[in-house]
Design an enzyme around this catalytic site. Structure first.
Site, PDB file in Angstrom:
ATOM      1  N   GLN A  86       0.830  -1.209   0.000  1.00  0.00           N
ATOM      2  CA  GLN A  86       0.000   0.000   0.000  1.00  0.00           C
ATOM      3  C   GLN A  86       0.864   1.259   0.000  1.00  0.00           C
ATOM      4  OE1 GLN A  86      -2.447   1.829   3.303  1.00  0.00           O
ATOM      5  NE2 GLN A  86      -4.088   0.851   2.155  1.00  0.00           N
ATOM      6  N   ASP A 146     -14.571  -1.678  12.146  1.00  0.00           N
ATOM      7  CA  ASP A 146     -15.163  -2.267  13.357  1.00  0.00           C
ATOM      8  C   ASP A 146     -15.477  -3.757  13.246  1.00  0.00           C
ATOM      9  OD1 ASP A 146     -14.929   0.102  14.651  1.00  0.00           O
ATOM     10  OD2 ASP A 146     -17.062   0.417  15.019  1.00  0.00           O
ATOM     11  N   ALA A 163      -8.153  -4.492  10.657  1.00  0.00           N
ATOM     12  CA  ALA A 163      -6.891  -3.926  11.139  1.00  0.00           C
ATOM     13  C   ALA A 163      -6.817  -4.097  12.649  1.00  0.00           C
ATOM     14  CB  ALA A 163      -6.781  -2.452  10.737  1.00  0.00           C
ATOM     15  N   CYS A 219      -6.656   7.367   4.561  1.00  0.00           N
ATOM     16  CA  CYS A 219      -6.017   7.744   5.816  1.00  0.00           C
ATOM     17  C   CYS A 219      -6.445   9.151   6.223  1.00  0.00           C
ATOM     18  CB  CYS A 219      -4.493   7.682   5.675  1.00  0.00           C
ATOM     19  SG  CYS A 219      -3.627   8.186   7.194  1.00  0.00           S
ATOM     20  N   LYS A 243      -8.174   2.143  -1.474  1.00  0.00           N
ATOM     21  CA  LYS A 243      -8.908   2.087  -0.203  1.00  0.00           C
ATOM     22  C   LYS A 243      -9.412   3.488   0.092  1.00  0.00           C
ATOM     23  CE  LYS A 243      -8.744   0.546   4.592  1.00  0.00           C
ATOM     24  NZ  LYS A 243      -8.678   1.657   5.543  1.00  0.00           N
TER      25      LYS A 243
END
Length: 284
Positions: free
Chosen positions: A54, A185, A207, A83, A125
């Site tokens: 990434q 989540d 993650a 991000c 992403k």
């Protein structure tokens, strides 16, 4: 996961049914410019596949150059457009790119045109917009440019711990023809299955849930002692720096230690002290 999804940890989660691993986000410009950055940011081995590297990037040719370097050692690259950290957005990286769909298209197109390997994936992403029509438009434009799949973190840039908008991921999935991966989540295998049913997504990305329980995809509700032992063995074999080694264990043991035990364990300051503690308390 910056600092965390390095080779040793990827090796661990692959033992516990994780199908596809990503490197931490790497700034493409630094990676292309500096051999030192390449050596510190990207390590792999033959068992580390399939692997996605990434990148944070804002210039098409720089992303292409970075992709060309990793192409022999990986199965694809992913452009981080999600991000939300202030430093990334101030540099023109990460989630600010969702407001620049043409730039995303340009970067995807350049990599597609310049990397000869047709099996090499180019994915993105993203986070979602407050106005979901803008996100759907972005995803459709990315699809038209040849993006391999899209991972959607179901929160806006401003949202941190608010509930994930799984309904938004479902709409994006229904509005595109390429694979969509749901993120946000997911803490257990049951969560992953529920999100799949809720959204129709083709996969789930995890993650923080994997930091807390690297055996999650194998169906464990909490980190088994066997996994902690595997981490110790793998980390020592890879020469993992103490801080990283220790932090991973803090995450893994969060659910299985008392407040007092955490206080003692988290204060340990050497590999030998950690190994002694694990042996004394858990027989690891």
């Amino acid at each position: 996961m910056v600092r965390y999804s390095k080779l040793a940890f990827r090796t661990l989660v692959r033992k516990y049914s994780c199908d596809l691993c990503y490197t931490p986000m790497i700034v493409a410009a630094d990676f292309v410019r500096s051999a030192k950055a390449r050596d510190s940011e990207f390590t792999t081995n033959k068992g580390d596949r399939p692997l996605i590297v990434q990148f944070a990037a804002k210039e098409a040719q720089v992303l292409c150059d970075a992709a060309r370097i990793v192409c022999p050692f990986a199965d694809g690259i992913d452009l981080n457009c999600g991000c939300p950290q202030r430093w990334a957005m101030s540099e023109g990286y990460g989630a600010c790119l969702i407001n620049k769909p043409e730039l995303i298209q340009d970067m995807v197109r350049h990599v597609r045109n310049q990397i000869d390997n047709p099996g090499f994936s180019v994915s993105i992403k993203i986070r979602i917009h407050e106005d979901l029509k803008r996100t759907v438009d972005l995803c459709q434009k990315a699809e038209a440019t040849g993006v391999s799949w899209i991972t959607v973190h179901g929160r806006s840039v401003q949202e941190r711990h608010q509930p994930v908008h799984y309904d938004a991921i479902k709409i994006i999935k229904q509005s595109t023809s390429i694979p969509v991966v749901a993120n946000g989540d997911i803490k257990t295998l049951k969560d992953a299955e529920n999100v799949h049913h809720l959204t129709g997504a083709d996969g789930t990305m995890v993650a923080r849930g994997l930091l807390a329980n690297p055996a999650m995809f194998a169906g464990y509700e909490e980190t088994p002692l066997e996994c902690i032992q595997d981490w110790v063995d793998i980390a020592l074999e890879h020469g993992t720096p103490f801080t990283c080694f220790h932090h991973h264990l803090m995450y893994m043991m969060e659910r299985i230690t008392s407040k007092q035990e955490k206080k003692v364990f988290n204060a340990l300051s050497s590999t030998s002290a950690v190994l002694d503690y694990l042996n004394d308390h858990y027989g690891v």
